[in-house]
Design a protein around this motif. Structure first.
Motif, PDB file in Angstrom:
ATOM      1  N   SER A 137       0.906  -1.257  -0.004  1.00 21.74           N
ATOM      2  CA  SER A 137       0.021   0.050   0.093  1.00 21.74           C
ATOM      3  C   SER A 137       0.905   1.368  -0.029  1.00 21.74           C
ATOM      4  O   SER A 137       1.580   1.543   0.951  1.00 21.74           O
ATOM      5  CB  SER A 137      -0.749   0.210   1.146  1.00 21.74           C
ATOM      6  N   THR A 138       0.966   1.879  -1.046  1.00 22.47           N
ATOM      7  CA  THR A 138       1.825   3.312  -1.098  1.00 22.47           C
ATOM      8  C   THR A 138       0.583   4.517  -1.250  1.00 22.47           C
ATOM      9  O   THR A 138      -0.427   4.283  -1.243  1.00 22.47           O
ATOM     10  CB  THR A 138       2.581   3.101  -2.459  1.00 22.47           C
ATOM     11  N   PRO A 152      -5.883  10.043  -9.066  1.00 19.03           N
ATOM     12  CA  PRO A 152      -5.976  10.174  -7.627  1.00 19.03           C
ATOM     13  C   PRO A 152      -6.926   9.124  -6.914  1.00 19.03           C
ATOM     14  O   PRO A 152      -6.827   8.902  -5.637  1.00 19.03           O
ATOM     15  CB  PRO A 152      -6.298  11.290  -7.273  1.00 19.03           C
ATOM     16  N   LYS A 153      -7.830   8.450  -7.679  1.00 20.95           N
ATOM     17  CA  LYS A 153      -8.750   7.551  -6.851  1.00 20.95           C
ATOM     18  C   LYS A 153      -8.144   5.945  -6.541  1.00 20.95           C
ATOM     19  O   LYS A 153      -8.695   5.520  -6.036  1.00 20.95           O
ATOM     20  CB  LYS A 153      -9.912   7.369  -7.960  1.00 20.95           C
ATOM     21  N   LYS A 154      -7.013   5.839  -7.030  1.00 20.59           N
ATOM     22  CA  LYS A 154      -6.045   4.573  -6.968  1.00 20.59           C
ATOM     23  C   LYS A 154      -5.780   4.607  -5.505  1.00 20.59           C
ATOM     24  O   LYS A 154      -5.842   3.465  -5.144  1.00 20.59           O
ATOM     25  CB  LYS A 154      -4.998   4.472  -7.911  1.00 20.59           C
ATOM     26  N   SER A 155      -5.549   5.798  -4.685  1.00 20.98           N
ATOM     27  CA  SER A 155      -4.874   5.516  -3.375  1.00 20.98           C
ATOM     28  C   SER A 155      -6.221   5.806  -2.315  1.00 20.98           C
ATOM     29  O   SER A 155      -5.708   5.962  -1.415  1.00 20.98           O
ATOM     30  CB  SER A 155      -4.119   6.851  -3.393  1.00 20.98           C
ATOM     31  N   VAL A 167       2.734   2.609   3.449  1.00 19.19           N
ATOM     32  CA  VAL A 167       2.390   3.687   4.271  1.00 19.19           C
ATOM     33  C   VAL A 167       1.121   4.064   3.928  1.00 19.19           C
ATOM     34  O   VAL A 167       0.853   5.149   4.271  1.00 19.19           O
ATOM     35  CB  VAL A 167       3.434   4.828   4.521  1.00 19.19           C
ATOM     36  N   GLY A 168       0.361   3.453   3.006  1.00 18.09           N
ATOM     37  CA  GLY A 168      -0.923   4.048   2.367  1.00 18.09           C
ATOM     38  C   GLY A 168      -2.203   4.050   3.184  1.00 18.09           C
ATOM     39  O   GLY A 168      -2.181   3.411   4.391  1.00 18.09           O
ATOM     40  N   ILE A 169      -3.259   4.450   2.679  1.00 18.89           N
ATOM     41  CA  ILE A 169      -4.305   4.677   3.677  1.00 18.89           C
ATOM     42  C   ILE A 169      -5.134   3.410   3.786  1.00 18.89           C
ATOM     43  O   ILE A 169      -5.830   3.267   4.823  1.00 18.89           O
ATOM     44  CB  ILE A 169      -5.289   5.649   2.620  1.00 18.89           C
ATOM     45  N   GLY A 170      -5.267   2.377   2.932  1.00 21.63           N
ATOM     46  CA  GLY A 170      -6.103   1.278   2.733  1.00 21.63           C
ATOM     47  C   GLY A 170      -5.742   0.393   3.595  1.00 21.63           C
ATOM     48  O   GLY A 170      -6.468  -1.046   3.319  1.00 21.63           O
ATOM     49  N   THR A 195       1.758  -9.319   9.656  1.00 22.52           N
ATOM     50  CA  THR A 195       3.108  -8.973   9.698  1.00 22.52           C
ATOM     51  C   THR A 195       3.447  -7.699   8.893  1.00 22.52           C
ATOM     52  O   THR A 195       2.882  -7.614   7.734  1.00 22.52           O
ATOM     53  CB  THR A 195       3.990  -9.992   9.400  1.00 22.52           C
ATOM     54  N   ASP A 196       3.921  -6.736   9.511  1.00 17.32           N
ATOM     55  CA  ASP A 196       4.267  -5.482   9.135  1.00 17.32           C
ATOM     56  C   ASP A 196       5.651  -5.614   8.405  1.00 17.32           C
ATOM     57  O   ASP A 196       6.693  -5.856   9.239  1.00 17.32           O
ATOM     58  CB  ASP A 196       4.089  -4.295   9.768  1.00 17.32           C
ATOM     59  N   ILE A 197       5.974  -5.792   6.993  1.00 15.17           N
ATOM     60  CA  ILE A 197       7.317  -5.748   6.633  1.00 15.17           C
ATOM     61  C   ILE A 197       7.781  -4.587   5.987  1.00 15.17           C
ATOM     62  O   ILE A 197       8.651  -4.374   4.962  1.00 15.17           O
ATOM     63  CB  ILE A 197       7.414  -6.960   5.557  1.00 15.17           C
ATOM     64  N   THR A 198       7.246  -3.330   6.294  1.00 13.98           N
ATOM     65  CA  THR A 198       7.597  -2.046   5.840  1.00 13.98           C
ATOM     66  C   THR A 198       9.220  -1.800   6.148  1.00 13.98           C
ATOM     67  O   THR A 198       9.435  -1.806   7.199  1.00 13.98           O
ATOM     68  CB  THR A 198       6.846  -0.843   6.366  1.00 13.98           C
TER      69      THR A 198
END
Length: 119
Positions: A15-16, A45-48, A79-82, A101-104
């Motif tokens: 998620s970017t 911009p609707k993609k995010s 770090v995205g919204i969704g 699991t967060d792999i950021t």
């Protein structure tokens, strides 16, 4: 259409700020299917938005159910919204989430500092 004997799968969510991509794999890492917000028809911009991530999570959960996958591990990157929206909808579709699991990637030392000014 291949039906998998194993009830286990892995969902990778990337998620970017500009897009959301979700991939369904088996335990060995072989890709079963993937969806992104551009594939589902969202442009610009609707993609995010969280609505785009909502439709991605519905599609990926129906794909998992059609392939006989009931229990998933989820790896989230970005770090995205969704991110929270995807988790909530996958859980509501009847798929058991075994682990999240967060792999950021995080920088542990950062960039090199600027040279000190000499006067």
């Amino acid at each position: 259409m291949k039906i998998y004997n194993s009830m286990y799968g892995v969902i990778y969510i990337n998620s970017t700020f500009n897009n959301t991509i979700s991939t369904l794999t088996d335990n060995k890492g072989n890709t079963i299917g993937w969806y992104s917000s551009g594939v589902l028809g969202f442009k610009g911009p609707k993609k995010s938005t969280s609505i785009a991530s909502q439709s991605i999570s519905e599609k990926i959960s129906f794909l998992a159910i059609s392939k006989n996958i009931k229990i998933v591990d989820i790896y989230i990157k970005g770090v995205g919204i969704g991110k929270e929206t995807i988790l909530r909808i996958i859980n509501n579709c009847g798929i058991y989430i075994r682990s999240i699991t967060d792999i950021t990637p995080l920088p542990y030392n950062g960039c090199r500092k600027k040279k000190r000014r000499r006067v």
